[in-house]
Design an enzyme around this catalytic site. Structure first.
Site, PDB file in Angstrom:
ATOM      1  CG  ASP A  91      -1.609   3.945 -10.718  1.00 10.16           C
ATOM      2  OD1 ASP A  91      -1.094   4.659  -9.841  1.00 10.16           O
ATOM      3  OD2 ASP A  91      -2.777   3.551 -10.668  1.00 10.16           O
ATOM      4  CG  ASP A 152      -3.550   6.621  -4.720  1.00  9.89           C
ATOM      5  OD1 ASP A 152      -4.104   7.583  -4.148  1.00  9.89           O
ATOM      6  OD2 ASP A 152      -4.089   5.511  -4.826  1.00  9.89           O
TER       7      ASP A 152
HETATM    8  N1  GLY Z   1      -3.240   3.306  -6.073  1.00 10.19           N
HETATM    9  C1  GLY Z   1      -4.455   2.578  -5.959  1.00 10.19           C
HETATM   10  C2  GLY Z   1      -4.696   2.065  -4.605  1.00 10.19           C
HETATM   11  O1  GLY Z   1      -3.926   2.321  -3.687  1.00 10.19           O
HETATM   12  O2  GLY Z   1      -5.698   1.380  -4.457  1.00 10.19           O
END
Ligand code: GLY
Length: 381
Positions: A91, A152
């Site tokens: 992330d 994601d």
């Molecule tokens: N990227 C983590 C979520 O969307 O919860």
């Protein structure tokens, strides 16, 4: 005042007040059904969104108070990188695009540029050459997560594309393209729905199978994942101009818009049985609105999907402002209620989630003034 302006004025007021409330800490999610944010010490995956909200407020209003607070968050992200605090995950783009990269985009700050490039290198460390993917979570060789990609991650790839543009180093672009190709092939299903996650054999990249972490079932479609895919593939197209990414984003968008309930704001999963108690995920709808605005900027004027996507943004954003925004609750922290972090894990299933607030504001300021988020910087002059 237009509906969008009313919503933005509320966001500006709450954000300014929250600068005082949050101090040097960062909003994450609420756990009280939507009154106040739980704050972090810049040690979660969500902290970049607060920085991004401050930059959006500054770009919209020109008010130095937002800029000063945003610059302080970038200093915090520098300290975080130097301390290597909770950065061993994919992330990194969510953290450093709306913070350091935003400062570079807005004011050409050389230190911020260098920080964002160092962050891109941190993300590159997640690339697994043998399997040819960016590992989402956990250490290399992890028995559960060693071969896992997640949808994601498409929103983290723009940091690599941007690093390629800045440096000319092909390795950034190669990683982003190979990962997007793998995501397209294995996370997107034939009916235009998506897996949240997919596993490969780490030693050779052979596909194992799809499953979910936050969705309803392994074969269901987690709405927020689908939204990450809409926006993420649009951004892959923005950087590469490879038509297959545009087509994939459009397919995911059509699926999203054709599976919405009457008020145009998604439940937390497209396959969950619906009754009066079923949770929404307003953040999925905020993300898809921002993603559709990006798509609308990329498709041809006479694209047959244009009217449908425009209508999708309008209906969704009107519903978010009228039915989910906290405009009539000036004292709460968050901008939109009824986000869901992880329903099956009973983690903030009906709460403020800071990424929901960020993408809601990103969509609003783009609708109102054409101000974009911080995933790419083309067309900014
Ligand atoms: N990227 C983590 C979520 O969307 O919860």
């Amino acid at each position: 005042m237009s509906l969008w302006q009313t919503a933005i004025e509320d966001a500006l007021a709450k954000t300014k007040r929250n600068i005082e409330r949050f101090g040097e800490r960062f909003p994450h999610v609420s756990t009280d059904g939507g009154k106040s944010y739980v704050l972090t010490n810049n040690d979660d995956w969500t902290d970049g969104f607060w920085s991004g909200m401050l930059w959006l407020c500054y770009e919209y209003s020109g008010d130095e108070a937002y800029r000063e607070a945003a610059v302080r968050t970038v200093a915090s992200f520098r300290e975080r990188l130097e301390a290597n605090r909770v950065l061993d995950h994919h992330d990194i783009g969510f953290l450093y695009s709306p913070s350091a990269k935003a400062q570079w985009i807005i004011e050409r700050d050389e230190e911020a540029r260098r920080l964002a490039l160092r962050a891109a290198d941190k993300l590159m460390a997640r690339w697994r050459e043998q399997g040819q993917y960016i590992q989402a979570w956990g250490p290399a060789g992890d028995p559960v997560n060693g071969g896992r990609i997640i949808i994601d991650c498409l929103m983290n790839l723009p940091l690599l594309h941007w690093a390629y543009e800045q440096t000319g180093e092909e390795r950034y672009r190669r990683t982003a393209v190979l990962h997007a190709d793998k995501s397209r092939r294995y996370l997107v299903r034939g009916d235009d729905s998506s897996y949240h996650t997919f596993h490969f054999k780490p030693e050779n990249g052979e596909p194992v199978g799809g499953d979910t972490a936050q969705g309803y079932t392994n074969g269901s479609t987690w709405t927020r994942g689908q939204a990450w895919g809409v926006y993420g593939f649009a951004l892959s197209y923005r950087y590469t101009r490879d038509a297959k990414y545009l087509e994939t984003s459009k397919r995911l968008a059509r699926f999203f818009l054709s599976h919405l309930p009457e008020d145009h704001v998604a439940y937390w999963d497209f396959d969950v049985p619906v009754d009066d108690a079923t949770y929404r995920d307003s953040s999925a709808s905020a993300i898809v609105s921002a993603g559709l605005l990006e798509l609308l900027d990329l498709i041809e004027r006479d694209d047959p999907d244009r009217a449908h996507f425009e209508e999708g943004v309008r209906r969704t954003m009107e519903s978010l402002v009228r039915n989910y925004a906290t405009i009539d609750k000036p004292d709460v922290d968050g901008l939109i209620s009824r986000g869901s972090y992880h329903v099956r894990g009973n983690s903030s299933p009906d709460d403020f989630v800071v990424w929901g607030d960020y993408f809601y504001l990103e969509a609003l300021v783009r609708l109102e003034k054409g101000i974009k988020g911080y995933w790419e910087e083309s067309d900014r002059g």
